[in-house]
Design a protein around this motif. Structure first.
Motif, PDB file in Angstrom:
ATOM      1  N   GLY A   1     -15.127  -9.318   2.504  1.00 18.23           N
ATOM      2  CA  GLY A   1     -14.485  -9.204   1.315  1.00 18.23           C
ATOM      3  C   GLY A   1     -14.316 -10.402   0.497  1.00 18.23           C
ATOM      4  O   GLY A   1     -15.050 -11.585   0.742  1.00 18.23           O
TER       5      GLY A   1
ATOM      6  N   SER B   1      -9.114  -7.249   0.913  1.00 17.94           N
ATOM      7  CA  SER B   1     -10.547  -7.001   0.123  1.00 17.94           C
ATOM      8  C   SER B   1     -10.187  -5.844  -0.923  1.00 17.94           C
ATOM      9  O   SER B   1     -10.823  -5.734  -1.875  1.00 17.94           O
ATOM     10  CB  SER B   1     -11.398  -6.751   1.072  1.00 17.94           C
ATOM     11  N   THR B   2      -9.213  -4.928  -0.582  1.00 22.40           N
ATOM     12  CA  THR B   2      -8.908  -3.708  -1.507  1.00 22.40           C
ATOM     13  C   THR B   2      -7.888  -4.057  -2.493  1.00 22.40           C
ATOM     14  O   THR B   2      -7.481  -3.188  -3.470  1.00 22.40           O
ATOM     15  CB  THR B   2      -8.723  -2.457  -0.791  1.00 22.40           C
ATOM     16  N   SER B   3      -7.305  -5.183  -2.421  1.00 24.78           N
ATOM     17  CA  SER B   3      -6.337  -5.532  -3.302  1.00 24.78           C
ATOM     18  C   SER B   3      -5.754  -7.176  -3.392  1.00 24.78           C
ATOM     19  O   SER B   3      -5.845  -7.821  -2.626  1.00 24.78           O
ATOM     20  CB  SER B   3      -4.743  -4.799  -2.793  1.00 24.78           C
TER      21      SER B   3
ATOM     22  N   ASP C   1      -8.573  -6.758   7.496  1.00 23.36           N
ATOM     23  CA  ASP C   1      -7.047  -6.582   6.597  1.00 23.36           C
ATOM     24  C   ASP C   1      -6.364  -5.739   7.344  1.00 23.36           C
ATOM     25  O   ASP C   1      -5.089  -5.734   7.153  1.00 23.36           O
ATOM     26  CB  ASP C   1      -7.805  -5.848   5.333  1.00 23.36           C
TER      27      ASP C   1
END
Length: 642
Positions: free
Chosen positions: A152, A214-216, A238
């Protein structure tokens, strides 16, 4: 003044943004190093540990502190050969990966046909340059390979902590670091500062690491807690940190420790994204508030290195005229309903700190609603450039309550004008009465008895109740007096005057109104003219419209007026035969009267005489024309006879 059919009141309430206090030492320059997977070297051959067995190998690099990189991809080797060759039943690793950025390389291996990796050996970089023979004589250790890696684009934040104490605000924004199947090493992390002798923040003894997902990229989760001076290698996925139902998992409070009433103003900071900046500096702070959409007078407040937040709160409350409820008062100002989500209980008017935010709760009524706008604060820090500290006040609860406002001017004992604003608010309705509360403000109130700038800023000068019956008629009031302090001017202090509410009515209307119809004060004026009345009083008329008695004529009579001695023209003085004078007011004791408008030093009525002269002249002209006409008639008759 009128009242509507609405009852009750909700206070207007505004909040600033959450503010923190500077407490960290960020002098350390933290660094992040990406620990990627080691690249696979050559393939092992000629092994005879046990003919036909299958083994897997993985490699990691280690630095001088023992920090380990992410492992390489697995390398699979099938043992083949015979006991008679040069290597016997063994595996020769003839191309182990090397990296001069690290001190050593570690070899992990599975058991025959197994899937778990255990440490086999650790080599220096120099030794790793030569083939390594795994002949089975070196046993596998119990140190199992940590094969966990992360993927990420990550940013890290660091805070200081201590058990039982409030965590510091973030002192580090490191990144972003992009990693694929690797690890991130954080080193040279900040060391918790030593608290000052006078206190201000705790003696932190832990360093906490937070990371986004990695998504936020907006939310940061706790990854680990370290002792000061330790480095950190991030291998945590995560999914492990984002589950907040797991004990110990948490998100960061980006604002950090909130300010309280004892925080120094020069230490107050605000957050813009992940950056922090000081809100106030030493200098002269000007504040212009608004009340019921009406602009208030600008008040000044001096900020020094020792000024605390509580002093600013008192200054805002004083300069906006918010009147708190006084304990022991016969009719205390009531609290307000609380419509704020997740809060219970009534609200009390005033300015306070709530969760690091400056909370301004106005007195009840729409026209008492205090508003702090973007341009309300101006700071002069003596650099020649004015700053505008923006505290981002926003409305949290709208004010509700019928009210009316009246502005008027009163005058102190020197005739100096004093501005006053009275706001009347519907406070209560019961079975017998309708009750209004009035609030009086004056920007000219010089309350120097208070210390510092607070007394100079105080504009509240009175409050009380007005009662109406069921027919809307005025019943009475519990206080009518407004008190304006005049300590900074030579006028008599305080200036006190009463409000007359007897002409008010409490009838239904769409909009309430309140007006000051008259007053008994005035400003300074100059004498424009004067008149003398028949009572002998001399009255002056001034430029401000006020008339005042300037003096009074005194008359005298004598027992023998003919004994008066003439002193010239029509002036006479007491003589030896005139007797003693008897003095008094005009019209009293037979002294005679004063004729207003008569010419001084004359007993002749010039106006009357002039009229008589005009009449006599007109009559003469008329008579002469009659005579002339008669003579002409006689002449004509004589001519006819002839």
């Amino acid at each position: 003044m009128y009242r509507s059919n609405d009852g009750g009141a909700t206070y207007f309430l505004v909040n600033s943004f959450a503010m923190g206090a500077t407490v960290e030492d960020t002098s350390a320059a933290p660094t992040a190093t990406q620990l990627g997977a080691a690249k696979i070297g050559g393939t092992g051959v000629n092994g005879t540990l046990d003919g036909g067995d299958v083994y897997q190998y993985r490699y990691t690099f280690l630095d001088s502190d023992g920090n380990e990189t992410a492992p390489s991809n697995p390398q699979t080797v099938t043992v083949s050969g015979s006991p008679g060759d040069g290597n016997g039943y063994s595996v020769v690793l003839d191309s182990i990966p090397t990296n001069t950025d690290y001190d050593s390389v570690r070899i992990y291996r599975t058991t025959a046909g197994g899937s778990d990796f255990y440490e086999l050996d650790t080599l220096t970089m120099a030794a790793a340059a030569s083939p390594y023979v795994d002949d089975g004589l070196t046993p596998l250790s119990t140190n199992q390979l940590d094969g966990q890696t992360i993927n990420g684009n990550y940013t890290y934040l660091v805070t200081f902590a201590r058990s039982g104490e409030e965590e510091s605000r973030p002192s580090l924004a490191l990144g972003p670091q992009n990693v694929v199947n690797g690890r991130i090493q954080l080193s040279n992390l900040p060391i918790p500062p030593t608290p000052p002798a006078e206190g201000g923040f705790p003696a932190y003894d832990k360093v906490r690491i937070y990371r986004n997902l990695s998504t936020s990229s907006d939310t940061f989760y706790l990854v680990d807690e370290l002792d000061p001076g330790e480095d950190f290698i991030d291998t945590v996925p995560d999914s492990q940190i984002s589950d907040l139902t797991v004990p110990g998992n948490k998100t960061i409070d980006l604002d950090g420790p909130k300010i309280d009433s004892n925080t120094l103003l020069v230490d107050v900071v605000k957050r813009d994204g992940l950056n922090f900046e000081n809100v106030f500096e030493e200098g002269e702070l000007s504040f212009t508030g608004y009340k019921g959409d009406r602009k208030l007078d600008t008040k000044n407040f001096t900020i020094t290195s020792t000024t605390i937040v509580q002093e600013l709160l008192e200054f805002i409350e004083a300069s906006t005229g918010i009147q708190p409820s006084v304990n022991g008062n016969a009719n205390p100002i009531p609290g307000s309903e609380n419509s704020i989500p997740d809060e219970t209980g009534n609200l009390s008017q005033g300015v306070s700190i709530t969760d690091g935010r400056i909370r301004v709760i106005s007195n009840n009524g729409v026209d008492n609603g205090v508003d702090v706008r973007l341009s309300s604060f101006t700071l002069d820090n003596n650099t020649g450039v004015l700053q505008n500290p923006n505290l981002n006040f926003g409305t949290v609860q709208e004010g509700i309550g019928q009210s009316a406002v009246s502005d008027f001017v009163v005058y102190d004992t020197l005739g100096i004008p004093v501005n006053v604003r009275v706001t009347a608010v519907l406070e209560e309705r019961n079975g017998s009465n309708t009750v209004y509360r009035w609030f009086a403000d004056s920007p000219d109130n010089d309350n120097a008895i208070d210390t510092g700038d607070i007394g100079e800023a105080r504009i509240a000068v009175g409050t009380g109740l007005v009662y109406f019956d069921g027919d809307g008629n005025f019943v009475g009031s519990d206080n009518n007096t407004v008190t304006v302090q005049r300590r900074d001017v030579p006028s008599q202090s305080p200036l006190e005057f009463d409000l007359d509410f007897t002409q008010l009515s409490g009838l239904a209307s769409d909009k309430a109104s309140l007006n000051a119809s008259r007053q008994d004060g005035s400003g300074t004026g100059t004498l424009n003219s004067f008149i003398i009345g028949e009572d002998g009083v001399i009255r002056g008329v001034f430029s401000n419209g006020v008339d005042r008695d300037l003096g009074m004529l005194q008359l005298a009579r004598f027992g023998n007026p003919t004994g008066l001695e003439q002193r010239g023209e029509n002036l006479f003085a007491t003589g030896v035969n005139s007797g003693l004078p008897v003095t008094g007011d005009p019209g009293a004791d037979g002294l005679g009267e004063v004729i207003a408008g008569a010419v001084e030093l004359s007993n002749t009525d010039v106006g009357g005489n002039l009229i008589d002269l005009i009449l006599a002249s007109t009559q003469y002209r008329g008579s002469s024309r009659v005579i002339t006409t008669a003579q002409q008639l006689f002449d004509e008759l004589l001519n006819l006879r002839r």
